[in-house]
Scaffold this motif. Structure first.
Motif, mmCIF file in Angstrom:
data_model
loop_
_atom_site.group_PDB
_atom_site.id
_atom_site.type_symbol
_atom_site.label_atom_id
_atom_site.label_comp_id
_atom_site.label_asym_id
_atom_site.label_seq_id
_atom_site.Cartn_x
_atom_site.Cartn_y
_atom_site.Cartn_z
ATOM 1 N N ASP A 1 79.897 -105.338 17.937
ATOM 2 C CA ASP A 1 80.060 -105.440 16.603
ATOM 3 C C ASP A 1 80.285 -104.205 15.714
ATOM 4 O OD1 ASP A 1 80.654 -107.286 14.599
ATOM 5 O OD2 ASP A 1 78.580 -107.326 13.675
ATOM 6 N N HIS B 1 85.518 -106.643 16.911
ATOM 7 C CA HIS B 1 86.475 -107.312 16.393
ATOM 8 C C HIS B 1 86.925 -106.383 14.905
ATOM 9 C CE1 HIS B 1 84.063 -110.039 13.506
ATOM 10 N NE2 HIS B 1 83.271 -109.156 13.934
ATOM 11 N N THR C 1 82.085 -111.042 16.721
ATOM 12 C CA THR C 1 81.756 -110.488 17.996
ATOM 13 C C THR C 1 81.307 -111.353 19.023
ATOM 14 O OG1 THR C 1 81.676 -108.318 16.963
ATOM 15 C CG2 THR C 1 80.719 -108.713 19.576
HETATM 16 MN MN MN Z 1 80.907 -109.240 13.086
#
Ligand code: MN
Ligand code: 5GP
Length: 336
Positions: free
Chosen positions: A92, A118, A138
Motif C-alpha cells: 500500500d 495501487h 491493496t
Molecule cells: Mn490503499
C-alpha cells in the motif's frame, strides 16, 4: 526484477519475512498487511508486520494485530528484523519516503523487496512488483496475488479473509467508489464464503467511535466547515488547539472529510489539520475530479483520484489560503 516462478520457489521454503506499510496506516494498509501475514504464517514463514507509526484504535482488532510491531516504539527490534529479513513485502505504498526513517533501513537491507500496491508512479526500489492502479485496494491485490499468482486459494482462511475484507471495505469507501467493480464484489463474495463476517467487520471499523471523537466531529461540522459554492468545494480546517481540547488521538480525524463531501453539489472536500510539526491535508472528490493532482503539485503528496493527501510547512491559515488560491485553476472541472 524477479519473476513469479522464482518468488514462488523462494516462498516454498520458510523465510524470514517483514511486511511493512505506509505512515499512519489506514484500513487498507493494516488489512492488506495482516491478510498477507495470516497467509504466510500458515506456511511456516517467520513473518512480522512492522508499521512505521501507530494506527487508529478502530483497526486494532484484526487477526494478528497483537503481533504487529510499531517501529517508533521498537526501534532496535525493527532495525534488526529489517536487516535480517530474506524478503520484505511493501504494501500500500510505492515510495520509501512513505515509511519515514524506516525507508533508509529497508533501502539498505539485502532482502528481496516485493511491492504490492495501487498508487500512481512507483519508485524503483523493489525486486518484484505486483502493482495495478485500477485496484480499489491493496487488499484486493493481495487476494489476487495469493489466489492467481501463488495459486493458493485454499489458504484464504477466515483470518486472511477478515483482514482483506476490511482493507477493501475501507479503501473503496464502503464499496462506493468508481473502482468498486463487479470483480471486486466477486472477491468480496469469496471472502465472505471463506469466513469474513461482513457486519462484524463493519461494526468494528465504523461503529467503534469514542464519545470524544463524536463531539469533535460535531465541532468540525458546526464551527469549522466552510463552503465555497463558486467552486463546489468544502473545507474543514482544524487548529492544534482544537485537537488538544478534544483529546484527539490517531484515527479520530479519519473520515471526517467525507461528511464535507456528502453535501449535495460538493465535488471537492478538504480536511486541513494543524499537526505538531506540519499541516496535513486530506482531500476527497466525487467522480472525475483529480484530488491527487492538487496534492502532488502543491502539497508534496499524492494518492488516488478520489482520495489523496499532502502536507504543508506554511501554518494552518496560510495553507488554507493557498488551497483557496489554487481552486480557480480547477474551476472548470469543479463546476461542470
Ligand atoms: Mn490503499
Ligand atoms: P488520507 O487523506 O486518508 O491521509 O490519504 C488518502 C490517500 O492519499 C491515501 O491513498 C494515501 O496513501 C494518500 N496520501 C495521503 N497522504 C499522502 C502523502 O503525504 N503523500 C502521498 N504520496 N500520498 C499520500
Amino acid at each position: 526484477m524477479l519473476d513469479i516462478a522464482s518468488l514462488s520457489e523462494l516462498l516454498a521454503q520458510p523465510q524470514k519475512i517483514v511486511i511493512t506499510t505506509h505512515h499512519k496506516p489506514d484500513g487498507d494498509a493494516m488489512g492488506s498487511s495482516l491478510g498477507l501475514y495470516n497467509y504466510l504464517i500458515q506456511q511456516g514463514h517467520h513473518a512480522k508486520v512492522i508499521t512505521p507509526t501507530d494506527y487508529p484504535q478502530f483497526l486494532n482488532w484484526m487477526p494478528g494485530n497483537d503481533e504487529v510491531i510499531i517501529y517508533t516504539e521498537n526501534l532496535d527490534e525493527s532495525a534488526r528484523l529489517i536487516a535480517d529479513a530474506d524478503i520484505i513485502f511493501c504494501l500500500d505504498f510505492n515510495a520509501l519516503n512513505r515509511i519515514n526513517e524506516m525507508g533508509v533501513l529497508v533501502g539498505e537491507s539485502n532482502a528481496i523487496k516485493v511491492m504490492i500496491d495501487h498508487h500512481l508512479e512507483p519508485q524503483d526500489f523493489d525486486d518484484y512488483r505486483y502493482w495495478n492502479i485500477n485496484a480499489c485496494a491493496t487488499a484486493q491485490l493481495v487476494y489476487t496475488f495469493i489466489t492467481q499468482e501463488l495459486k493458493h486459494k485454499e489458504l484464504i482462511n477466515k483470518d486472511v479473509a477478515t483482514c482483506l475484507y476490511a482493507g477493501i471495505l475501507t479503501d473503496s469507501a464502503s464499496f462506493s467508489l468508481p473502482n468498486t467493480t463487479s470483480a471486486v464484489h466477486r472477491i468480496i463474495a469469496d471472502l465472505i464464503d471463506a469466513g469474513a463476517v461482513n457486519w462484524y467487520i463493519y461494526d468494528e471499523i465504523y461503529k467503534n467511535s469514542t464519545e470524544n471523537r463524536l463531539r469533535f466531529l460535531g465541532i468540525c461540522l458546526s464551527e469549522r466547515l466552510q463552503i465555497l459554492p463558486e467552486f463546489n468545494t468544502a473545507i474543514i480546517a482544524v487548529t492544534h488547539a482544537d485537537l488538544e481540547k478534544y483529546d484527539v488521538i490517531t484515527g479520530d480525524t479519519e473520515g471526517i472529510v467525507n461528511y464535507a463531501l456528502s453535501i449535495a453539489g460538493i465535488k471537492l472536500a478538504a480536511f486541513i489539520v494543524e499537526r505538531n510539526d506540519r499541516v496535513k491535508l486530506s482531500l476527497r472528490s466525487k467522480g472525475e475530479f483529480p484530488a491527487n493532482d492538487i496534492c502532488k503539485r502543491y502539497f508534496s503528496g499524492g494518492g488516488h483520484r478520489n482520495a489523496a493527501g499532502g502536507v504543508s510547512n506554511e501554518g494552518l491559515e496560510a495553507t488554507v489560503n493557498q488551497f483557496k488560491l489554487i481552486l480557480p485553476e480547477y474551476k472548470k472541472l469543479l463546476i461542470q
